[in-house]
Design an enzyme around this catalytic site. Structure first.
Site, PDB file in Angstrom:
ATOM      1  N   HIS A 242     -22.814  10.651  69.421  1.00  0.00           N
ATOM      2  CA  HIS A 242     -21.628  10.898  70.258  1.00  0.00           C
ATOM      3  C   HIS A 242     -20.527  11.452  69.339  1.00  0.00           C
ATOM      4  O   HIS A 242     -20.723  12.459  68.676  1.00  0.00           O
ATOM      5  CB  HIS A 242     -21.274   9.574  70.945  1.00  0.00           C
ATOM      6  CG  HIS A 242     -20.277   9.650  72.057  1.00  0.00           C
ATOM      7  ND1 HIS A 242     -19.803  10.811  72.587  1.00  0.00           N
ATOM      8  CD2 HIS A 242     -19.636   8.653  72.746  1.00  0.00           C
ATOM      9  CE1 HIS A 242     -18.939  10.545  73.556  1.00  0.00           C
ATOM     10  NE2 HIS A 242     -18.814   9.236  73.666  1.00  0.00           N
ATOM     11  N   PHE A 279     -25.528  19.964  67.390  1.00  0.00           N
ATOM     12  CA  PHE A 279     -26.297  20.784  68.341  1.00  0.00           C
ATOM     13  C   PHE A 279     -26.847  19.915  69.461  1.00  0.00           C
ATOM     14  O   PHE A 279     -27.160  18.750  69.243  1.00  0.00           O
ATOM     15  CB  PHE A 279     -27.466  21.486  67.630  1.00  0.00           C
ATOM     16  CG  PHE A 279     -27.024  22.643  66.790  1.00  0.00           C
ATOM     17  CD1 PHE A 279     -26.936  23.921  67.331  1.00  0.00           C
ATOM     18  CD2 PHE A 279     -26.652  22.448  65.466  1.00  0.00           C
ATOM     19  CE1 PHE A 279     -26.501  24.985  66.556  1.00  0.00           C
ATOM     20  CE2 PHE A 279     -26.207  23.503  64.684  1.00  0.00           C
ATOM     21  CZ  PHE A 279     -26.124  24.778  65.229  1.00  0.00           C
ATOM     22  N   HIS A 281     -26.808  18.830  73.813  1.00  0.00           N
ATOM     23  CA  HIS A 281     -25.884  18.087  74.679  1.00  0.00           C
ATOM     24  C   HIS A 281     -26.654  17.526  75.850  1.00  0.00           C
ATOM     25  O   HIS A 281     -27.560  18.192  76.359  1.00  0.00           O
ATOM     26  CB  HIS A 281     -24.747  18.996  75.183  1.00  0.00           C
ATOM     27  CG  HIS A 281     -23.576  18.240  75.678  1.00  0.00           C
ATOM     28  ND1 HIS A 281     -23.509  17.762  76.967  1.00  0.00           N
ATOM     29  CD2 HIS A 281     -22.451  17.833  75.057  1.00  0.00           C
ATOM     30  CE1 HIS A 281     -22.368  17.112  77.106  1.00  0.00           C
ATOM     31  NE2 HIS A 281     -21.710  17.127  75.973  1.00  0.00           N
ATOM     32  N   ARG A 290     -16.614  24.140  75.645  1.00  0.00           N
ATOM     33  CA  ARG A 290     -15.442  24.014  74.772  1.00  0.00           C
ATOM     34  C   ARG A 290     -15.606  24.756  73.448  1.00  0.00           C
ATOM     35  O   ARG A 290     -14.639  24.948  72.711  1.00  0.00           O
ATOM     36  CB  ARG A 290     -15.176  22.527  74.495  1.00  0.00           C
ATOM     37  CG  ARG A 290     -15.010  21.713  75.763  1.00  0.00           C
ATOM     38  CD  ARG A 290     -15.216  20.236  75.519  1.00  0.00           C
ATOM     39  NE  ARG A 290     -16.603  19.924  75.124  1.00  0.00           N
ATOM     40  CZ  ARG A 290     -17.053  18.705  74.857  1.00  0.00           C
ATOM     41  NH1 ARG A 290     -16.242  17.677  74.943  1.00  0.00           N
ATOM     42  NH2 ARG A 290     -18.312  18.498  74.508  1.00  0.00           N
ATOM     43  N   ASP A 332     -18.462  19.399  68.489  1.00  0.00           N
ATOM     44  CA  ASP A 332     -18.351  18.829  67.144  1.00  0.00           C
ATOM     45  C   ASP A 332     -18.709  19.833  66.053  1.00  0.00           C
ATOM     46  O   ASP A 332     -18.288  19.682  64.904  1.00  0.00           O
ATOM     47  CB  ASP A 332     -19.258  17.594  67.024  1.00  0.00           C
ATOM     48  CG  ASP A 332     -18.787  16.496  67.960  1.00  0.00           C
ATOM     49  OD1 ASP A 332     -17.579  16.269  68.023  1.00  0.00           O
ATOM     50  OD2 ASP A 332     -19.643  15.886  68.633  1.00  0.00           O
ATOM     51  N   ARG A 357      -9.015  11.186  72.911  1.00  0.00           N
ATOM     52  CA  ARG A 357      -9.823  10.655  74.013  1.00  0.00           C
ATOM     53  C   ARG A 357      -9.181   9.427  74.667  1.00  0.00           C
ATOM     54  O   ARG A 357      -9.537   9.069  75.788  1.00  0.00           O
ATOM     55  CB  ARG A 357     -11.243  10.361  73.519  1.00  0.00           C
ATOM     56  CG  ARG A 357     -12.247   9.962  74.570  1.00  0.00           C
ATOM     57  CD  ARG A 357     -12.379  10.952  75.727  1.00  0.00           C
ATOM     58  NE  ARG A 357     -12.896  12.264  75.407  1.00  0.00           N
ATOM     59  CZ  ARG A 357     -14.181  12.619  75.378  1.00  0.00           C
ATOM     60  NH1 ARG A 357     -15.106  11.732  75.631  1.00  0.00           N
ATOM     61  NH2 ARG A 357     -14.536  13.874  75.106  1.00  0.00           N
ATOM     62  N   ARG A 376     -23.445  -3.139  87.275  1.00  0.00           N
ATOM     63  CA  ARG A 376     -24.487  -4.088  86.894  1.00  0.00           C
ATOM     64  C   ARG A 376     -25.826  -3.541  87.393  1.00  0.00           C
ATOM     65  O   ARG A 376     -26.259  -3.866  88.505  1.00  0.00           O
ATOM     66  CB  ARG A 376     -24.170  -5.443  87.535  1.00  0.00           C
ATOM     67  CG  ARG A 376     -24.757  -6.682  86.874  1.00  0.00           C
ATOM     68  CD  ARG A 376     -26.248  -6.647  86.892  1.00  0.00           C
ATOM     69  NE  ARG A 376     -26.855  -7.877  86.426  1.00  0.00           N
ATOM     70  CZ  ARG A 376     -28.123  -7.971  86.125  1.00  0.00           C
ATOM     71  NH1 ARG A 376     -28.909  -6.902  86.188  1.00  0.00           N
ATOM     72  NH2 ARG A 376     -28.630  -9.113  85.737  1.00  0.00           N
TER      73      ARG A 376
HETATM   74  N1  COA Z   1     -31.426  18.961  66.679  1.00  0.00           N
HETATM   75  C1  COA Z   1     -32.741  19.188  66.841  1.00  0.00           C
HETATM   76  N2  COA Z   1     -33.394  19.033  68.008  1.00  0.00           N
HETATM   77  C2  COA Z   1     -32.654  18.665  69.072  1.00  0.00           C
HETATM   78  C3  COA Z   1     -31.274  18.438  68.985  1.00  0.00           C
HETATM   79  C4  COA Z   1     -30.666  18.595  67.734  1.00  0.00           C
HETATM   80  N3  COA Z   1     -29.368  18.370  67.575  1.00  0.00           N
HETATM   81  N4  COA Z   1     -30.809  18.085  70.201  1.00  0.00           N
HETATM   82  C5  COA Z   1     -31.861  18.088  71.028  1.00  0.00           C
HETATM   83  N5  COA Z   1     -32.981  18.424  70.343  1.00  0.00           N
HETATM   84  C6  COA Z   1     -34.321  18.527  70.864  1.00  0.00           C
HETATM   85  C7  COA Z   1     -34.882  17.140  71.145  1.00  0.00           C
HETATM   86  O1  COA Z   1     -35.481  16.592  69.995  1.00  0.00           O
HETATM   87  C8  COA Z   1     -35.843  17.441  72.247  1.00  0.00           C
HETATM   88  O2  COA Z   1     -36.999  17.968  71.681  1.00  0.00           O
HETATM   89  P1  COA Z   1     -38.451  17.571  72.284  1.00  0.00           P
HETATM   90  O3  COA Z   1     -38.403  17.972  73.723  1.00  0.00           O
HETATM   91  O4  COA Z   1     -39.394  18.377  71.455  1.00  0.00           O
HETATM   92  O5  COA Z   1     -38.583  16.101  72.086  1.00  0.00           O
HETATM   93  C9  COA Z   1     -35.174  18.562  73.016  1.00  0.00           C
HETATM   94  O6  COA Z   1     -34.286  19.187  72.111  1.00  0.00           O
HETATM   95  C10 COA Z   1     -34.409  18.144  74.237  1.00  0.00           C
HETATM   96  O7  COA Z   1     -33.407  17.263  73.891  1.00  0.00           O
HETATM   97  P2  COA Z   1     -32.899  16.224  74.967  1.00  0.00           P
HETATM   98  O8  COA Z   1     -33.865  15.087  74.991  1.00  0.00           O
HETATM   99  O9  COA Z   1     -32.698  16.929  76.277  1.00  0.00           O
HETATM  100  O10 COA Z   1     -31.502  15.777  74.443  1.00  0.00           O
HETATM  101  P3  COA Z   1     -30.711  14.507  74.977  1.00  0.00           P
HETATM  102  O11 COA Z   1     -30.033  14.879  76.211  1.00  0.00           O
HETATM  103  O12 COA Z   1     -31.569  13.287  75.011  1.00  0.00           O
HETATM  104  O13 COA Z   1     -29.712  14.280  73.785  1.00  0.00           O
HETATM  105  C11 COA Z   1     -27.966  14.630  72.283  1.00  0.00           C
HETATM  106  C12 COA Z   1     -28.498  14.941  73.689  1.00  0.00           C
HETATM  107  C13 COA Z   1     -26.522  15.116  72.172  1.00  0.00           C
HETATM  108  C14 COA Z   1     -27.994  13.116  72.025  1.00  0.00           C
HETATM  109  C15 COA Z   1     -28.861  15.353  71.255  1.00  0.00           C
HETATM  110  O14 COA Z   1     -28.816  16.728  71.508  1.00  0.00           O
HETATM  111  C16 COA Z   1     -28.445  15.052  69.828  1.00  0.00           C
HETATM  112  O15 COA Z   1     -28.822  14.001  69.272  1.00  0.00           O
HETATM  113  N6  COA Z   1     -27.660  15.962  69.175  1.00  0.00           N
HETATM  114  C17 COA Z   1     -27.195  15.743  67.828  1.00  0.00           C
HETATM  115  C18 COA Z   1     -25.986  14.827  67.803  1.00  0.00           C
HETATM  116  C19 COA Z   1     -24.748  15.488  68.330  1.00  0.00           C
HETATM  117  O16 COA Z   1     -24.402  16.606  67.960  1.00  0.00           O
HETATM  118  N7  COA Z   1     -24.048  14.754  69.188  1.00  0.00           N
HETATM  119  C20 COA Z   1     -22.800  15.218  69.790  1.00  0.00           C
HETATM  120  C21 COA Z   1     -22.975  15.407  71.250  1.00  0.00           C
HETATM  121  S1  COA Z   1     -21.557  16.150  71.985  1.00  0.00           S
END
Ligand code: COA
Length: 396
Positions: A242, A279, A281, A290, A332, A357, A376
């Site tokens: 996050h 990377f 979302h 944004r 970010d 925030r 809940r």
């Molecule tokens: N780097 C590499 N691979 C990524 C990735 C990243 N930052 N974000 C997503 N992926 C990959 C996942 O591993 C997944 O691959 P798979 O299908 O082979 O398992 C695929 O992309 C789909 O991802 P998804 O499960 O839809 O993402 P999510 O909705 O569960 O998670 C986040 C979203 C933000 C938690 C995730 O993208 C992440 O951990 N990003 C890095 C942390 C970050 O920048 N957070 C700030 C958010 S604003």
């Protein structure tokens, strides 16, 4: 005999199908689940846009200061000139923190992460103010204003003490962004830096039911107080999936060091199946609405500082991630290097996110309180079957 066996098998599979039908659908991570309505903001991934109270975030970033957006968040409308004057006067009059609070901050372990110290500071503020007034919307709005005004002072005071420096008192003649630089560094930077910082605060202010906002709403839903809800929100925001991602991005860029090393660094990460911070979302799959605004602010900062290295590294990572994986950068990604160029220590980036925030969290806390239903959900049990307790002498 064969007929009997077939009947038995059919009966068994009917029983299994029935049990399967009774199994609840699991929405892991609540992905795709709509849990309530909100009038604070709207995220529209299909058009790659985001509005706060009906205004596009890019429009707000281009035409407003952060204080105007804070007012919008809590009152639903942009302020008139006189409303803004009153709002700012109130905010500026609340910036000081008590002497006892300064002493609490002085006692924090010097190695503690600033998100942990900030979480404790907001909680401490709650111990001094929860008994004050009832839990009415007006009182909560006043508490929200207190946090908006005091959180920058808490962050800057903690920063100065950690560095072994004297604290710098807030000034009433400066905007929130100017005053924050003043309290951290003892001086106010040029206008373009203040503008880029203000833009980052506007972009970070609100984003519907993200993890920390939902945390704050869950806490509020048990009719707990606003300080508890914000303290919980800070705990959630800290995580690298996050808000903590803005710090992780910069640690990665520093690790990469030069544009020439960027591709290999990324290929190694991919080979190890590691996440690339900044990377992806949960909601936006075609790009974060944004990012272009923050990227433009980062470009201005890089030009002002005469340092384009971080932009060049970012571009290499971004090109490969988008073109080969279809994964786009989130806010970010440009925010991390922007704060770096502004001169902030990396572990202050997520606390800066909190400075902003707090406006969105409070708007959601007020909204949750106004139309509350205890949050809940249910769970499906996946543990061992029910069994009898054996007395301790009989257990192996
Ligand atoms: N780097 C590499 N691979 C990524 C990735 C990243 N930052 N974000 C997503 N992926 C990959 C996942 O591993 C997944 O691959 P798979 O299908 O082979 O398992 C695929 O992309 C789909 O991802 P998804 O499960 O839809 O993402 P999510 O909705 O569960 O998670 C986040 C979203 C933000 C938690 C995730 O993208 C992440 O951990 N990003 C890095 C942390 C970050 O920048 N957070 C700030 C958010 S604003």
């Amino acid at each position: 005999m064969a007929k009997k066996a077939a009947k038995k098998t059919a009966k068994k599979s009917k029983r299994l199908n029935k049990a399967k039908a009774a199994e609840p659908t699991i929405y892991k991570g609540l992905a795709g689940v709509t849990v309530d309505t909100t009038s604070v903001s709207k995220v529209m991934p299909e058009t790659n846009s985001l509005t706060y109270r009906g205004y596009a975030v890019q429009d707000l970033a281009a035409n407003c200061r952060f204080e105007e957006v804070a007012y919008l968040m809590w009152h639903g409308e942009l302020p008139t000139r006189s409303q803004l004057r009153k709002f700012e006067k109130d905010e500026r009059s609340r910036r000081n923190i008590s002497r006892s609070h300064v002493e609490v901050i002085r006692q924090y372990p010097k190695r503690a992460h600033p998100m942990d110290t900030l979480r404790t500071s907001v909680s401490y503020l709650g111990t001094t103010e929860t008994a004050w007034g009832g839990e009415s919307a007006d009182n909560d709005l006043e508490r929200a204003m207190n946090m908006l005004a005091k959180i920058p002072t808490m962050i800057a005071t903690d920063y100065r003490f950690r560095k072994g420096m004297k604290r710098i008192a807030p000034r009433k003649d400066l905007t929130m962004s100017e005053n924050f630089f003043h309290m951290c560094f003892g001086k106010v930077p040029p206008r373009e830096v203040i503008r880029a910082f203000d833009i980052s605060l506007i972009l970070y202010a609100e984003h519907s039911f993200n993890a920390s906002t939902f945390t704050a709403r869950v806490i509020t839903s048990s009719r707990s107080d606003i300080y508890s809800a914000v303290t919980g929100g800070i705990g959630s925001l800290k995580g690298p999936l996050h808000g903590g991602a803005n710090e992780a991005v910069m640690y990665n860029l520093i690790d990469i060091k030069t544009p020439a090393r960027a591709e290999k660094w990324l290929r190694d990460k991919q080979a190890n199946k590691e996440l690339v911070m900044g990377f992806g979302h949960r909601v936006y799959k075609q790009g974060d609405s944004r990012v272009p605004t923050m990227r433009a602010a980062l470009e201005d900062l890089a030009a002002w500082k005469g340092d384009t290295k971080w932009l060049e590294i970012s571009d290499i990572l971004q090109d490969i991630m988008i073109n080969e994986k279809g994964i786009h950068p989130n806010l970010d990604f440009p925010a991390g290097p922007a704060y770096y160029l502004m001169g902030f220590e990396i572990d202050m980036y997520t606390p800066i996110f909190v400075m902003s925030r707090i406006t969105g969290w409070s708007a959601h806390i007020l909204e949750q309180n106004a139309s509350n239903s205890l949050i809940r959900p249910l769970s499906a049990y996946g543990g061992v079957k029910q069994r009898k307790v054996k007395s301790i002498s009989k257990r192996k």
